[in-house]
Write an enzyme that holds these catalytic residues in place. Structure first.
Site, PDB file in Angstrom:
ATOM      1  CE  LYS A 219      23.936  81.741  55.985  1.00  0.00           C
ATOM      2  NZ  LYS A 219      25.340  81.489  55.840  1.00  0.00           N
ATOM      3  CB  CYS A 273      24.688  75.947  55.313  1.00  0.00           C
ATOM      4  SG  CYS A 273      25.863  75.946  56.665  1.00  0.00           S
TER       5      CYS A 273
END
Ligand code: SAJ
Length: 437
Positions: A219, A273
């Protein structure tokens, strides 16, 4: 949980990821309880309404709430599967380091531990530094010595614990939640298989199993890859500005090469993010991450570059009214977190006060930092009628479609490249005079 019966699911955290995830799981026929610390969020969802903007989410939530499949609460309750989707921000330490803060994950783990029973599956979805799922497992083991915990017992464990990062794009969340592939990392292979059976209920993309640490790193790597590549585009744009080149033209031409695909420059990288996750890798291996660290620096520097150029343009035209187009961190969403557009505009607001006007169709009102600056919010039509300078900071569709005829006589600083036909401001110091077609 037998694989043929639909599990009861508890989703911890009802934010940008948790709420759509809860709704999609409910649509698959599971009974879902959503847990959130905010009573307002809980009340909103229980009325069948939503507190965030996301394509098609309102209808979906309304549908699953009215069918009794989704409800929200501030109190945890027993379930068969727990999905943790809480924020993992970073904190800036005194030494300037960016340290990940996993306290919300651990708080969620403490809550889940109070109701955990044999057979349950606990899945962490929050973006997390490598090793977080192990820490969650250790916390559960400490709080529930009555349960056999995976990786810590030679017997068949009572519960399963896995990491499965979300990787959906704001603005396309519902589509990507269903169609994207998923990496599912178990504390043990058995944990991964249990989590896999759950995701198969609502994911159409391929679900690939691995170990928890690899899934955590995957991720982070995805977002760091993107950050590094955007940094390359942003660096090119700063070089092009210095050389008097049109970066959009250069990139358009370079991308005709079959193995070149340069991303799009902008006013910097925003959101919660891509501008955050690379720090989790840097923090884990500071000696080995010069590229990732530098890319973060380049993307932050791009924001300062945009502020300097915008200020020069506004200063060179002291009579002109200015419209800043967009505050969101990217196109067509109402998310203003870590937004370079918002930061640039607030800097201009502090410096130029009432000369600055803000156009942001996704904001009902201006954010708090604009209070007492004299800045007003106007719509795009007013901006085109009354402002001589347009600073494009977000590529919302409503800006993109403005025809040349309505902006040909404007001084435009287009940080997103949405108007390739716009006469160009060549040099800051000649801003009013030096327009080329
Ligand atoms: N941006 C550019 N140029 C580009 C692409 C993006 O300047 O060519 C900027 C955007 O304007 C924005 C920021 O980067 O400010 C991030 O936008 P984005 O659309 O690239 O990504 P996010 O932050 O909305 O979502 C990302 C996605 N990750 C990747 O594409 C690798 C998404 O799939 C993740 O699920 C999400 O982060 C997340 O939650 O981690």
């Amino acid at each position: 949980m037998k694989s043929d019966t639909k599990p009861d699911v508890c989703v911890v955290g009802l934010g940008y990821i948790g709420l759509p995830t809860a709704a999609v799981i409910a649509r698959a026929g599971c009974r879902v309880l959503g847990l959130d610390v905010s009573q307002t969020v809980v009340d909103t969802i229980n009325r069948g309404e939503i507190h965030i903007e996301e394509v098609d989410l309102d209808g979906l939530v309304q549908g699953v709430v009215s069918r009794g499949l989704l409800s929200a609460s501030t109190e945890i309750a027993a379930a068969d599967v727990f999905v943790i989707a809480v924020p993992t921000p970073f904190e800036k330490t005194d030494t300037g380091e960016h340290a990940p803060d996993i306290s919300y994950v651990l708080a969620a783990g403490r809550s889940v531990a109070t109701v955990l029973k044999p057979g349950d599956v606990v899945i962490l979805e929050s973006t997390s530094p490598v090793g977080t799922t192990d820490r969650l497992r250790d916390l559960i083991a400490e709080l529930r010595p009555d349960l056999r915990i995976p990786g810590l017992t030679r017997d068949t464990p009572d519960v399963s614990i896995a990491y499965c990062p979300e990787r959906v794009l704001p603005g396309r969340i519902l589509e990507e939640l269903t169609n994207n592939d998923r990496s599912i990392g178990g504390i043990t292979p058995r944990c991964a298989r249990k989590a896999l059976a759950f995701y198969k209920r609502f994911v159409r993309g391929e679900c690939v199993t691995t170990d928890a640490r690899s899934a955590e790193m995957t991720k982070l790597v995805e977002n760091a890859y993107r950050d590094v590549n955007i940094a390359f585009a942003n660096e090119l744009s700063m070089v092009s500005d210095r050389m008097g080149l049109d970066v959009w033209e250069v990139i358009r031409l370079a991308n005709r090469h079959p193995r070149v695909n340069i991303l799009t420059p902008g006013p910097g990288v925003g959101g919660h993010c891509i501008a955050v996750d690379p720090w989790f890798i840097v923090h884990g291996a500071p000696e080995d991450t010069p590229l990732i660290r530098t890319a973060r620096g380049v993307n932050d520097r791009k924001m300062s570059h945009v502020i300097a150029r915008a200020e020069a343009l506004v200063e060179a035209n002291p009579e002109a009214k200015v419209a800043c187009l967009g505050l969101a961190f990217k196109a067509n969403i109402d998310d203003f977190r870590e937004s370079p557009a918002r930061f640039v505009t607030s800097r201009l607001a502090r410096k130029f006060g009432s000369r600055i006007h803000v156009v942001e169709p996704y904001a009902a009102e201006l954010p708090i930092e604009f209070t007492d600056t004299g800045v007003t919010q106007i719509d795009i039509d007013d901006a085109l009628e009354t402002c001589e300078i347009l600073i494009v900071l977000v590529d919302h569709d409503v800006f993109r479609v403005v025809p040349l005829a309505e902006r040909a006589d404007k001084l435009v600083y287009d940080t997103r490249g949405i108007w390739p036909d716009q006469p160009r401001v060549v040099r800051d110091e000649d801003a009013r005079l030096a327009l080329t077609a």
